[in-house]
Design an enzyme around this catalytic site. Structure first.
Site, mmCIF file in Angstrom:
data_model
loop_
_atom_site.group_PDB
_atom_site.id
_atom_site.type_symbol
_atom_site.label_atom_id
_atom_site.label_comp_id
_atom_site.label_asym_id
_atom_site.label_seq_id
_atom_site.Cartn_x
_atom_site.Cartn_y
_atom_site.Cartn_z
ATOM 1 N N SER A 35 9.526 -2.122 -10.324
ATOM 2 C CA SER A 35 8.250 -1.460 -9.209
ATOM 3 C C SER A 35 8.209 -2.697 -7.578
ATOM 4 C CB SER A 35 6.764 -1.473 -9.408
ATOM 5 O OG SER A 35 6.303 -2.970 -9.837
ATOM 6 N N ASP A 325 -3.555 -3.665 -6.182
ATOM 7 C CA ASP A 325 -3.716 -2.931 -8.010
ATOM 8 C C ASP A 325 -3.450 -4.675 -8.815
ATOM 9 O OD1 ASP A 325 -1.518 -3.288 -8.554
ATOM 10 O OD2 ASP A 325 -0.666 -0.700 -8.761
ATOM 11 N N HIS A 328 0.693 -5.429 -8.800
ATOM 12 C CA HIS A 328 0.921 -5.133 -7.139
ATOM 13 C C HIS A 328 0.653 -5.998 -6.191
ATOM 14 C CE1 HIS A 328 2.932 -1.917 -10.781
ATOM 15 N NE2 HIS A 328 3.343 -2.431 -9.981
#
Ligand SMILES: *[C@@H]1O[C@H](CO)[C@@H](O)[C@H](O)[C@H]1NC(C)=O
Ligand SMILES: *[C@@H]1O[C@H](CO)[C@@H](O)[C@H](O)[C@H]1NC(C)=O
Ligand SMILES: *[C@@H]1O[C@H](CO)[C@@H](O)[C@H](O)[C@H]1NC(C)=O
Length: 350
Positions: A35, A325, A328
């Site tokens: 990610s 979040d 991340h």
């Protein structure tokens, strides 16, 4: 008329470049991993590991949730920009990833995957081995587009980025403590996979590879919540120590790989240090909060589980936050981290 035609050709030939600006430093970029670089491949597979709903993408262009695990740009965007592109190359699994759109590279990364295929299988995302298969397929498409000579030169001059390992630790090793004998064995397993990945990429023609180190993931709000035993520490030392041990092994192996393949440029790109500095002294980079993510309460929220449109407590403005979040970084943090990678990347693409 002739002039107009030339002008048209100019714009048609270079849609991925800034018109009037210098050519990008490399013909194309290929990204693999998780990610930190995925820009939306997971939107096209069946998985819960998605970020294609608000508030993800809140500060992105047009405020669209693209599948980036961030309020805005992720590292692949900033790396692309630093090289002279408008951002990341196209996500390989989107329908538009064909023809001319493939000429500046492709992004094969899938959020929640790792080095170890088992990690990706646990969350139904694209394993690294499958990402390599996609690259093989990409190579054929490139040959069809531009012929084999030109394709070969694009493949060998491109920059390759590998971003993996955090999920292997955070969402596999630490949650299945009885499966793996020791942290030493686990890191050897991952490094062995990296070795193999480099061998496969080299075999297909890659000659410039940047490997992300593990970030200081012990500082992620989720890690502090779950593994921090309720203390007030900014980071979980045990987890960061694991990351540092892995990174030392990674550096050694990458050095050995560069000796094994004489015409390969390969280097570790350090994520650990810039993230650690941001978390421990956010003020030095103009940020404020590094303890909580912006989304929800900031301590456990990631993906559709808790970071979603109805999350209670989401901060109104993420620009002063290190984390978007619970795992991340924000766009602001990604910008700082990417800046610190530029020197290393320049050495690879020189
Ligand atoms: C990875 O490759 C390097 C360089 O060839 C080698 O020295 C090292 O032992 C390998 N590590 C693993 C775990 O396979
Ligand atoms: C955490 O910090 C707060 C405020 O500084 C303090 O009131 C609290 O007692 C601390 N908790 C622990 C477990 O140390
Ligand atoms: C967030 O704060 C920054 C800095 O104060 C400001 O420039 C920006 O416009 C704000 N963004 C939003 C969406 O309010």
């Amino acid at each position: 008329m002739r002039c107009l035609l030339l002008l048209v050709v100019f714009f048609v030939a270079g849609p991925w470049k800034h018109p009037g600006e210098a050519r990008p430093l490399v013909p194309a970029v290929m990204l693999f991993g998780d990610s930190l670089v995925d820009i939306g491949n997971n939107d096209y597979i069946q998985t819960a590991a998605k970020a294609n709903f608000p508030p993800y993408g809140r500060d992105f262009q047009d405020h669209i949730a693209t599948g980036r695990f961030c309020n805005g740009k992720v590292l692949s965007n900033f790396i692309g920009e630093a090289l002279g592109f408008t951002g990341s190359p196209v996500a390989y699994l989107i329908p538009e990833a064909s023809g001319e759109n493939l000429l500046s590279g492709a992004n094969f990364a899938s959020a929640q995957s790792g080095y170890y295929d088992q990690t990706a299988h646990m969350y139904n995302v694209v394993p690294l081995s499958q990402q390599l298969e996609h690259f093989k397929e990409y190579r054929h498409k490139l040959v069809v587009q531009v012929g084999s000579n030109q394709a070969q030169s694009i493949i060998s001059d491109s920059l390759y980025i590998i971003s993996a390992g955090s999920n292997d630790y955070l969402f596999n090793y630490y949650v299945n403590p009885f499966i793996y004998k020791s942290q030493d064995q686990f890191s050897d397993l991952l490094i062995g996979i990296l070795n193999n990945t480099v061998a496969v990429l080299y075999g297909m023609g890659a000659r410039r590879i940047g490997v992300f180190s593990l970030p200081s993931f012990g500082c992620a709000p989720l890690a502090v919540t779950v593994f921090g035993h309720g203390g007030n520490d900014t980071c979980v030392t045990r987890l960061n120590n694991d990351a540092m041990r892995f990174n030392r092994k990674l550096s050694t192996s990458v050095e050995l790989l560069s000796k094994r393949y004489h015409d390969l440029k390969i280097a570790v790109l350090d994520l650990y240090t810039p993230l650690y500095s941001l978390v421990t002294s956010p003020g030095s980079q103009g940020l404020e909060d590094s303890r909580r993510g912006c989304c929800g309460t900031g301590t456990v929220e990631a993906t559709v589980f808790l970071c979603n449109p109805i999350s209670i407590g989401t901060c109104p403005n993420a620009t002063a936050y290190v984390f978007w979040d619970s795992v991340h970084p924000t766009e602001a943090a990604n910008n700082v981290i990417a800046d610190s990678l530029v020197d290393g990347i320049n050495l690879l693409v020189m």
